[in-house]
Each structure stands twice: as C-alpha cells, then as structure tokens.
Design a protein around this motif. Structure first.
Motif, mmCIF file in Angstrom:
data_model
loop_
_atom_site.group_PDB
_atom_site.id
_atom_site.type_symbol
_atom_site.label_atom_id
_atom_site.label_comp_id
_atom_site.label_asym_id
_atom_site.label_seq_id
_atom_site.Cartn_x
_atom_site.Cartn_y
_atom_site.Cartn_z
ATOM 1 N N MET A 51 0.918 -0.927 0.026
ATOM 2 C CA MET A 51 -0.096 -0.007 0.469
ATOM 3 C C MET A 51 0.493 1.119 -0.101
ATOM 4 O O MET A 51 -0.053 2.384 -0.699
ATOM 5 N N ALA A 52 1.640 0.813 1.373
ATOM 6 C CA ALA A 52 2.450 2.457 0.509
ATOM 7 C C ALA A 52 3.557 2.470 -0.504
ATOM 8 O O ALA A 52 3.799 3.898 -0.728
ATOM 9 N N GLY A 53 4.184 1.813 -0.673
ATOM 10 C CA GLY A 53 4.410 1.421 -2.135
ATOM 11 C C GLY A 53 3.206 2.397 -3.252
ATOM 12 O O GLY A 53 4.079 2.927 -4.012
ATOM 13 N N CYS A 54 2.254 1.655 -3.297
ATOM 14 C CA CYS A 54 2.275 2.015 -4.064
ATOM 15 C C CYS A 54 1.407 3.457 -4.286
ATOM 16 O O CYS A 54 1.422 4.440 -5.606
ATOM 17 N N SER A 55 1.005 4.377 -3.178
ATOM 18 C CA SER A 55 1.045 5.331 -2.527
ATOM 19 C C SER A 55 1.733 6.353 -3.229
ATOM 20 O O SER A 55 2.104 7.212 -3.638
ATOM 21 N N PHE A 56 3.006 5.737 -2.683
ATOM 22 C CA PHE A 56 4.792 6.206 -2.820
ATOM 23 C C PHE A 56 4.892 6.746 -4.217
ATOM 24 O O PHE A 56 5.344 7.760 -5.127
ATOM 25 N N SER A 57 4.498 5.738 -4.990
ATOM 26 C CA SER A 57 4.974 5.823 -6.241
ATOM 27 C C SER A 57 3.831 6.388 -7.511
ATOM 28 O O SER A 57 4.181 7.299 -7.895
ATOM 29 N N THR A 58 2.465 6.229 -7.234
ATOM 30 C CA THR A 58 1.910 7.786 -7.498
ATOM 31 C C THR A 58 1.830 8.596 -7.225
ATOM 32 O O THR A 58 1.785 9.999 -8.542
ATOM 33 N N SER A 59 2.214 9.546 -5.919
ATOM 34 C CA SER A 59 2.355 10.556 -5.601
ATOM 35 C C SER A 59 4.188 10.983 -6.131
ATOM 36 O O SER A 59 3.595 12.383 -6.837
ATOM 37 N N ALA A 60 4.625 9.920 -6.299
ATOM 38 C CA ALA A 60 6.294 10.770 -7.394
ATOM 39 C C ALA A 60 5.894 10.216 -8.462
ATOM 40 O O ALA A 60 6.082 11.460 -9.452
ATOM 41 N N ALA A 61 5.068 9.922 -8.951
ATOM 42 C CA ALA A 61 4.726 10.019 -10.739
ATOM 43 C C ALA A 61 3.847 11.572 -10.835
ATOM 44 O O ALA A 61 4.203 11.807 -12.008
ATOM 45 N N LEU A 62 2.918 11.597 -10.109
ATOM 46 C CA LEU A 62 2.314 12.850 -10.125
ATOM 47 C C LEU A 62 3.155 14.063 -9.858
ATOM 48 O O LEU A 62 3.067 15.279 -10.546
ATOM 49 N N SER A 63 3.955 13.868 -8.722
ATOM 50 C CA SER A 63 4.619 14.698 -8.518
ATOM 51 C C SER A 63 5.901 15.525 -9.181
ATOM 52 O O SER A 63 6.710 16.701 -8.958
ATOM 53 N N LYS A 64 6.720 14.375 -10.276
ATOM 54 C CA LYS A 64 7.909 14.319 -10.368
ATOM 55 C C LYS A 64 8.054 15.422 -11.574
ATOM 56 O O LYS A 64 7.078 15.498 -12.418
ATOM 57 N N LYS A 65 8.925 16.149 -11.801
ATOM 58 C CA LYS A 65 9.524 17.032 -12.471
ATOM 59 C C LYS A 65 10.411 17.088 -13.155
ATOM 60 O O LYS A 65 11.212 16.766 -12.450
ATOM 61 N N THR A 66 10.514 16.506 -14.539
ATOM 62 C CA THR A 66 11.626 16.727 -15.443
ATOM 63 C C THR A 66 11.911 17.665 -16.511
ATOM 64 O O THR A 66 11.455 19.243 -16.460
ATOM 65 N N ALA A 67 13.132 17.860 -15.894
ATOM 66 C CA ALA A 67 13.817 18.972 -16.743
ATOM 67 C C ALA A 67 14.281 18.365 -18.137
ATOM 68 O O ALA A 67 15.944 17.540 -18.037
ATOM 69 N N ILE A 68 14.380 19.128 -19.307
ATOM 70 C CA ILE A 68 15.236 18.157 -20.151
ATOM 71 C C ILE A 68 16.176 19.193 -21.136
ATOM 72 O O ILE A 68 15.781 20.394 -21.327
ATOM 73 N N VAL A 69 17.668 19.059 -21.564
ATOM 74 C CA VAL A 69 18.245 19.139 -21.896
ATOM 75 C C VAL A 69 18.554 19.604 -23.182
ATOM 76 O O VAL A 69 18.973 18.012 -23.867
#
Length: 300
Positions: free
Chosen positions: A36-54
C-alpha cells in the motif's frame, strides 16, 4: 525425569509454533502495508515528479581550426575532434543546479545525430543527468534546420509526462542560428526566456525570474513554468565529470529513437548554396603621424 523432558519438549514446540504464527502475521502485515505504501508513494511521485529536458548538439571542438571543403559544400568533419556545444554544457549545468535546488527531480538529455552522438550524451550523464535520448540521424552530413530540430525535440517532450522546463544553449557554435529555442517554445505554446545569464525558480508559484543579456544591457523577466530557457555564456561554469561518474554514466539509460519513428517532416526549408572561408587577415601597417592615420581611415 523422562516425564519432565517430554513436558519441556512440548513447551518448546508450542513456543516455536507461536513464534511462527507471529512471524507469519507480521510478514503479512508488513507486506500489505508495504504494498500500500509503495503504491501510494509511486503514485505520488509520478504525479509530482518534474523533469528538466536539456538539448545537446555535437559540434566541431572550438579549439579546432575549421577547414572548408574543396567543393564549398560545407566544412570538413572527418578526423576532426568533436565535442559538446559549449553553450549546451552550460545548459546541462543549469539543469543540474535546478535539480540540486529541488526545482526538478529528473534531468533528461536529448541529442540528434549519428551513433557517435552517444559520446556527447554520455558526457552529460557523467556530469549528472539521469537518462538520455538519442534521436538517431544517420545522414549526419545533412544538416537539419532549426524548425525540424525543434519539432523533433517536441516529439520527445510529448513522450515525457511532466516536463517542467526545457533548457538549451542560446546557439550552436557551428551555425550560430539561435533559433531552435524560440521555435520549440512556439511549437509548444510555452513561455520563453532567451540569452539567460541568471535564473531563479520559485517552485511554489511555478515561475522563473530570468535575467537576460540584451543589446542594451540586462533585461529581467518572469515566466510561468513550464517554459523554454536558452543559456548565455555567463550563466554558470559547467562542472567537469570525475572518473567515478564517467563509469556510472555507462550504466545509465540511453534510449535510441530512429528519426523516422517520430512522425516529423524532415524536409529542410533552408538550402546552403555554398560555404566560403573568410579572406585571410591582412597584416597591419605603421603610420608616421595622426594625419596619415586619419587619411587612411577616411579613404581606405
């Protein structure tokens, strides 16, 4: 005595069984909560993860003396030292600084070219980028115009889920067009800040305050994120990758995308008719006095 041994053995068996039951319950609880924690963390990370493209370009090294081909169709690239465009090195460093400040979570390097461009991408990975894309363009001698390059970069941006910023060098030192960044911003309909010499990102407000180098001096603007930034010379000093990071870079993911797989029109709208070397520099002369100097400046 025999009866005592039997009672002791029975007690030990009971204790063993009880411990086994407790371990099983603990494992079940831990596994369930871990999932449950893994699912919650992964979902949260996927939603909040910001990418910089160079974006990177492999160019003739700036220390090399350029030679024009005998047929005037371009410059010699065979057996010539190649390296990352210096302004793109500054762009990589800027992305890594944004990651250090937690303005972005992931740095993705992108380059367009032949397989040899993987060397340039590995350099960016050794500097600290997390992963890379190579848009493989076998016909490296056929130069792509800035509109095509921007369209290819947009295709990569569309593959990423949450791009917060795209950073490029202000121009490539081989053609000096300085057009890819503005083209890309136009295709994405994103704000742009070109010729940046200072960048400050406000993650709460999702804005970036950028100081730009312009003809009249300095100009400071604020843009909403996501945005496209192009880097000027004085923005930062790029780091040099150490041996350990160079080794680590070999294991970082580098995805190769065939250029034809991105659905981009590769027909160039710019035709280079000829490339001509500049005339040799004329030797200086000495003048006897100011009047002779003025006369030469006016009449020669």
């Amino acid at each position: 005595q025999k009866k005592g041994k039997i009672m002791f053995a029975s007690a030990m068996n009971a204790i063993t069984k009880a411990n086994a039951v407790l371990r099983l319950r603990h494992r079940h609880t831990t596994t369930t909560s871990g999932i449950m924690a893994g699912c919650s963390f992964s979902t949260s990370a996927a939603l909040s993860k910001k990418t910089a493209i160079v974006a990177l370009k492999r160019v003739i090294d700036y220390n090399v003396n350029i030679r024009v081909k005998s047929d005037s169709t371009g410059v010699e690239k065979q057996n010539v030292k190649m390296s990352m465009n210096p302004f793109d090195e500054i762009a990589v460093e800027q992305c890594l600084q944004l990651k250090k400040l937690k303005a972005v979570d992931d740095v993705v390097a992108v380059s367009i070219g032949a397989k040899s461009s993987q060397i340039t991408l590995r350099t960016a990975l050794a500097m600290g980028a997390d992963r890379a894309y190579l848009i493989e363009h076998p016909e490296e001698e056929r130069e792509l115009d800035p509109r095509v390059v921007a369209s290819l970069l947009k295709a990569v941006v569309d593959r990423e889920t949450d791009t917060s910023v795209i950073v490029l060098g202000k121009q490539a030192i081989d053609n000096d067009n300085a057009q890819t960044g503005p083209f890309l911003a136009g295709l994405l309909d994103w704000p742009q800040a070109t010729f940046a010499s200072e960048v400050a990102v406000d993650t709460d407000a999702a804005t970036a305050t950028v100081t730009r180098e312009v003809d009249a001096g300095l100009s400071t603007i604020k843009v909403a994120m996501p945005a496209v930034l192009t880097c000027d010379l004085r923005l930062n000093k790029p780091r040099i990758a150490n041996l350990m990071n160079i080794r680590k870079a070999k294991k970082k993911p580098l995805n190769v995308l065939p250029i034809d797989s991105l659905g981009v029109d590769l027909n160039s709208r710019i035709t280079v008719k000829s490339v001509i070397a500049p005339p040799p520099k004329q030797p200086g002369i000495k003048v006897a006095n100011v009047d002779e100097l003025l006369d030469k400046l006016r009449n020669e």
